[in-house]
Write an enzyme that holds these catalytic residues in place. Structure first.
Site, PDB file in Angstrom:
ATOM      1  N   THR A  74      51.501  45.499 -31.242  1.00 36.82           N
ATOM      2  CA  THR A  74      52.598  45.926 -32.125  1.00 36.82           C
ATOM      3  C   THR A  74      52.082  46.155 -33.546  1.00 36.82           C
ATOM      4  OG1 THR A  74      54.013  44.442 -30.826  1.00 36.82           O
ATOM      5  CG2 THR A  74      54.952  45.346 -32.828  1.00 36.82           C
ATOM      6  N   ARG A  92      44.868  41.824 -32.406  1.00 35.50           N
ATOM      7  CA  ARG A  92      44.895  40.372 -32.656  1.00 35.50           C
ATOM      8  C   ARG A  92      44.236  39.641 -31.504  1.00 35.50           C
ATOM      9  NH1 ARG A  92      50.885  39.379 -35.262  1.00 35.50           N
ATOM     10  NH2 ARG A  92      50.641  41.153 -36.647  1.00 35.50           N
ATOM     11  N   SER A 127      48.911  38.000 -39.228  1.00 35.69           N
ATOM     12  CA  SER A 127      50.280  37.788 -39.694  1.00 35.69           C
ATOM     13  C   SER A 127      50.767  36.356 -39.508  1.00 35.69           C
ATOM     14  CB  SER A 127      51.191  38.782 -38.985  1.00 35.69           C
ATOM     15  OG  SER A 127      52.455  38.765 -39.553  1.00 35.69           O
ATOM     16  N   HIS A 128      51.796  36.177 -38.683  1.00 32.36           N
ATOM     17  CA  HIS A 128      52.415  34.851 -38.535  1.00 32.36           C
ATOM     18  C   HIS A 128      51.686  33.976 -37.513  1.00 32.36           C
ATOM     19  CE1 HIS A 128      53.928  37.534 -35.514  1.00 32.36           C
ATOM     20  NE2 HIS A 128      54.151  36.492 -34.761  1.00 32.36           N
ATOM     21  N   LYS A 178      44.221  45.386 -38.997  1.00 31.88           N
ATOM     22  CA  LYS A 178      45.147  46.509 -38.962  1.00 31.88           C
ATOM     23  C   LYS A 178      44.542  47.645 -39.771  1.00 31.88           C
ATOM     24  CE  LYS A 178      48.687  44.021 -40.927  1.00 31.88           C
ATOM     25  NZ  LYS A 178      50.076  43.739 -41.327  1.00 31.88           N
ATOM     26  N   ASP A 225      55.572  34.963 -44.383  1.00 30.25           N
ATOM     27  CA  ASP A 225      54.598  34.663 -43.324  1.00 30.25           C
ATOM     28  C   ASP A 225      53.163  34.776 -43.835  1.00 30.25           C
ATOM     29  OD1 ASP A 225      54.531  37.401 -43.586  1.00 30.25           O
ATOM     30  OD2 ASP A 225      54.143  37.756 -41.460  1.00 30.25           O
ATOM     31  N   ASP A 268      50.812  37.045 -43.849  1.00 33.47           N
ATOM     32  CA  ASP A 268      50.356  38.210 -44.615  1.00 33.47           C
ATOM     33  C   ASP A 268      51.411  38.750 -45.571  1.00 33.47           C
ATOM     34  OD1 ASP A 268      51.901  39.105 -42.469  1.00 33.47           O
ATOM     35  OD2 ASP A 268      50.879  41.032 -42.388  1.00 33.47           O
ATOM     36  N   ASP A 280      54.538  39.961 -45.217  1.00 33.84           N
ATOM     37  CA  ASP A 280      55.498  41.044 -44.988  1.00 33.84           C
ATOM     38  C   ASP A 280      56.842  40.554 -44.449  1.00 33.84           C
ATOM     39  OD1 ASP A 280      54.430  40.421 -42.535  1.00 33.84           O
ATOM     40  OD2 ASP A 280      53.778  42.457 -42.027  1.00 33.84           O
ATOM     41  N   ARG A 281      56.923  39.271 -44.066  1.00 33.47           N
ATOM     42  CA  ARG A 281      58.206  38.755 -43.566  1.00 33.47           C
ATOM     43  C   ARG A 281      58.903  37.899 -44.614  1.00 33.47           C
ATOM     44  NH1 ARG A 281      57.702  37.141 -37.248  1.00 33.47           N
ATOM     45  NH2 ARG A 281      56.444  38.932 -36.627  1.00 33.47           N
ATOM     46  N   THR A 294      60.294  48.479 -31.760  1.00 31.83           N
ATOM     47  CA  THR A 294      59.818  47.351 -32.552  1.00 31.83           C
ATOM     48  C   THR A 294      58.472  47.669 -33.202  1.00 31.83           C
ATOM     49  OG1 THR A 294      60.989  45.773 -31.199  1.00 31.83           O
ATOM     50  CG2 THR A 294      59.043  44.951 -32.344  1.00 31.83           C
ATOM     51  N   GLU A 311      63.912  44.742 -39.456  1.00 32.77           N
ATOM     52  CA  GLU A 311      63.753  44.244 -38.101  1.00 32.77           C
ATOM     53  C   GLU A 311      64.343  42.842 -38.032  1.00 32.77           C
ATOM     54  OE1 GLU A 311      60.137  45.583 -35.765  1.00 32.77           O
ATOM     55  OE2 GLU A 311      59.256  44.981 -37.667  1.00 32.77           O
ATOM     56  N   GLU A 312      64.767  42.473 -36.833  1.00 40.68           N
ATOM     57  CA  GLU A 312      65.348  41.144 -36.634  1.00 40.68           C
ATOM     58  C   GLU A 312      64.325  40.029 -36.857  1.00 40.68           C
ATOM     59  OE1 GLU A 312      63.972  39.375 -33.950  1.00 40.68           O
ATOM     60  OE2 GLU A 312      62.779  41.194 -33.605  1.00 40.68           O
ATOM     61  N   LYS A 344      56.788  46.335 -44.215  1.00 38.71           N
ATOM     62  CA  LYS A 344      57.861  45.428 -44.596  1.00 38.71           C
ATOM     63  C   LYS A 344      57.343  44.538 -45.717  1.00 38.71           C
ATOM     64  CE  LYS A 344      57.081  42.433 -40.514  1.00 38.71           C
ATOM     65  NZ  LYS A 344      56.103  43.128 -39.666  1.00 38.71           N
TER      66      LYS A 344
HETATM   67  C1  VG1 Z   1      56.596  40.976 -33.711  1.00 37.61           C
HETATM   68  C2  VG1 Z   1      58.016  41.300 -34.136  1.00 37.61           C
HETATM   69  C3  VG1 Z   1      58.074  42.704 -34.693  1.00 37.61           C
HETATM   70  C4  VG1 Z   1      57.085  42.844 -35.851  1.00 37.61           C
HETATM   71  C5  VG1 Z   1      55.702  42.451 -35.371  1.00 37.61           C
HETATM   72  C6  VG1 Z   1      54.680  42.454 -36.490  1.00 37.61           C
HETATM   73  O1  VG1 Z   1      56.188  41.848 -32.675  1.00 37.61           O
HETATM   74  O2  VG1 Z   1      58.903  41.152 -33.054  1.00 37.61           O
HETATM   75  O3  VG1 Z   1      59.397  42.984 -35.098  1.00 37.61           O
HETATM   76  O4  VG1 Z   1      57.059  44.158 -36.324  1.00 37.61           O
HETATM   77  O5  VG1 Z   1      55.723  41.134 -34.822  1.00 37.61           O
HETATM   78  O6  VG1 Z   1      55.065  41.629 -37.533  1.00 37.61           O
HETATM   79  P1  VG1 Z   1      56.208  41.439 -31.125  1.00 37.61           P
HETATM   80  O7  VG1 Z   1      55.611  42.606 -30.406  1.00 37.61           O
HETATM   81  O8  VG1 Z   1      55.461  40.167 -31.008  1.00 37.61           O
HETATM   82  O9  VG1 Z   1      57.662  41.220 -30.779  1.00 37.61           O
HETATM   83  V1  VG1 Z   1      53.889  40.805 -38.365  1.00 37.61           V
HETATM   84  O10 VG1 Z   1      54.653  40.079 -39.708  1.00 37.61           O
HETATM   85  O11 VG1 Z   1      53.316  39.796 -37.190  1.00 37.61           O
HETATM   86  O12 VG1 Z   1      52.760  41.974 -38.772  1.00 37.61           O
HETATM   87 CO    CO Z   2      53.401  39.581 -41.076  1.00 36.55          CO
END
Ligand code: VG1
Ligand code: CO
Length: 543
Positions: free
Chosen positions: A18, A22, A113-114, A126, A277, A279, A281-282, A344, A363-364, A376
């Protein structure tokens, strides 16, 4: 400058998910694993000669080792200027800002990211394109294909760069510039938000707590809230980025940001709480004894655009990822603008923003942002909320409850089942797909299914098609159950179930979310046989 060509054998598992590639740190430490993937990126780009590449990361373990290698490889592959962030610290939205501001060819952001960090944790890469946004699917697929056949990589034979010293280092015509990763981002925020109003807010008895979760936003948040806006010392906690995030999971939600949540629900809590989070962006938004669902946050931000100077002249449109609740659609209808529904992942918003179709996206999964960058942006969302508070003089809970009275409430929750066997996860999804033809018109108590399908997306700008982006069960009253498999995990599979129910009656808007959704949660299990197939009685994370 001497350039070495090193022969190497390809890996078959370098498919970006996504949001980039990773893997466990241990995987990235395998011989040539990082180098191959970076070379695959460079091989998939054309016209980089003499151009600028932006480079930085979230400070997690392996960040600096990777940066030193990438600098040398980027120079060997023809880039003319590498802009690397001081100490390697660059949040994802700041990287997007810098790529755009300096008209770079692209950027590499080192982050998972998270996902947890440290030696035993995850690492990620990325690639972002010149608009500052994540590489589109066409490019990530090209990189993946290239990675499967690669046989060598190029690297310049130069010493490591001291990332703690600002300035330029020259190698003939080529330049490595160590720049301040914070300043440009802070300058951009000043153009969007009313900093003077926010200073007044912090000069009053308003109290905030921001938890940087030992990740990248710490220095940005400290600078913005405590230095620029005058928030009291100690407003920003856990603000020094640590390679292992202090052993914590830098994911701002009710489970992993529990310390902050507990504090915000305690006696004498602050008026406003927020976290970001790994990086940056959340974002998670909390009020005093109040949690703001991210889907609601997107809707509230859009409905209050006039409160913020950078948006007060109007917003073009809104976009939300498909699983995100339809609360934003209600706002778009009210404003007479379009609300787009995308798969997503932020990469799908870029074309809509570049095409001037949308201003605000969300996004949720705790992600909100706008066309000020192409990612984001956690701190952006937090500043937006602070501006709404300063402008309306209302508390977070009053703002959200007033929103529900006006637009109705979309009860919403996501249930994650983490680390399940991949075969079990795929079979579960197929089991639901097999029911598509029989589900239409089927009744479950008061709910009747109107549509059951896989979400396929056609980009309205470039016509590209992306299929199987989540299973949708849509009911005749607008309620929805969505099933998706995560594309960011590194262990087994994660099943995400998104549950949504609309409530227009004010007297029914103050139920507990899980109680309000209990019928739909049961239906989700009936259709997906989740408990039976996974052997898990409950989700691992509920947001
Ligand atoms: C998750 C979230 C998605 C977000 C993605 C990257 O993806 O659901 O909404 O864009 O992480 O966010 P997935 O495929 O695990 O549902 V981040 O802050 O990890 O770059
Ligand atoms: Co992130």
């Amino acid at each position: 400058m001497f350039i070495k060509t090193v022969s190497s054998n390809p890996f078959q598992d370098q498919r970006p998910g996504t949001s980039g590639l990773r893997k466990r740190v241990k995987v990235f430490q395998e011989k040539n694993y990082l180098e191959n993937y970076i070379q695959a990126i460079f091989d998939s780009l054309s016209g980089v000669t003499g151009k600028t590449l932006v480079l930085g990361g979230d400070g997690r373990y392996f960040n600096e080792i990777a940066i030193q290698k990438i600098i040398k490889m980027a120079l060997a592959n023809g880039f003319g200027r590498i802009m690397v962030a001081k100490d390697g610290i660059l949040s994802t939205p700041a990287a997007s800002c810098v790529i755009r501001k300096y008209k770079a060819f692209g950027g590499i952001i080192l982050s998972a990211s998270h996902n947890p960090g440290g030696e035993e944790g995850d690492f990620g890469i990325k690639y972002n394109i010149s608009n500052g946004g994540p590489a589109p699917e066409s490019l990530t697929e090209a990189i993946y294909l290239r990675s499967k056949t690669i046989s060598s990589y190029k690297i310049a034979d130069i010493p490591d760069i001291d990332l703690s010293v600002l300035g330029e280092i020259r190698f003939g015509d080529l330049v490595v510039e160590v720049f301040d990763g914070i300043n440009d981002y802070v300058d951009l925020m000043k153009t969007l938000f009313n900093f003077s109003d926010l200073r007044k807010l912090f000069a009053s008895d308003f109290k905030m707590r921001y938890d940087a979760m030992n990740a990248v936003t710490g220095p940005y948040a400290h600078r913005i809230f405590e230095e620029e806006l005058g928030a009291k010392e100690g407003t920003v906690i856990n603000w020094k980025p640590l390679p292992d995030f202090g052993g914590k999971h830098p994911d701002p939600n009710l489970t992993y940001a529990k310390d902050l949540v507990d504090y915000m629900f305690s006696e004498g809590a602050a008026d406003f709480g927020a976290a970001s989070d790994g990086d940056g962006d959340r974002n998670m938004i909390l009020g005093n004894h109040f949690y703001v669902n991210p889907s609601d946050s997107l809707a509230v931000i859009c409905a209050n655009y006039k409160a913020v100077k950078g948006y007060s002249s109007g917003i073009l449109g809104i976009a939300r990822s498909m699983p995100t609740s339809q609360a934003a659609n209600k706002v778009a209808d009210f404003l007479g603008i379009d609300c787009y529904e995308t798969p997503t992942g932020w990469k799908f918003f870029g074309n809509l923003m570049d095409g001037n179709k949308v201003t605000i996206c969300g996004e949720e999964s705790f992600g909100t942002g706008s066309n000020h960058v192409r990612e984001k942006d956690g701190l952006w969302a937090i500043l937006f909320w602070l501006n709404i508070i300063a402008n309306t003089k209302k508390s977070v809970s009053e703002i959200v409850k007033d929103h529900w009275i006006k637009f109705g409430r979309n009860y919403y929750s996501r249930h994650d089942y983490e680390n399940i066997d991949t075969d079990v996860a795929n079979a579960l999804m197929d089991h639901i797909r097999e029911q598509f033809s029989s589900l239409g018109g089927k009744e479950f108590g008061e709910y009747m299914v109107s549509t059951a399908d896989d979400f396929n997306y056609i980009d309205s700008i470039d016509g590209s098609e992306t299929s199987k982006q989540g299973i949708r069960i849509i009911f005749t009253n607008g309620s929805r159950i969505i099933y998706r498999l995560s594309g960011t995990g590194t262990k087994g599979s994660t099943l995400r179930i998104y549950i949504e129910k609309y409530e227009s009656e004010i007297s029914k808007q103050s139920q507990d979310t899980q109680v309000a959704l209990s019928d739909l949660i049961k239906i989700a299990d009936d259709i997906g046989e989740i408990i039976k197939r996974t052997g898990m009685k409950q989700p691992t994370v509920i947001t």
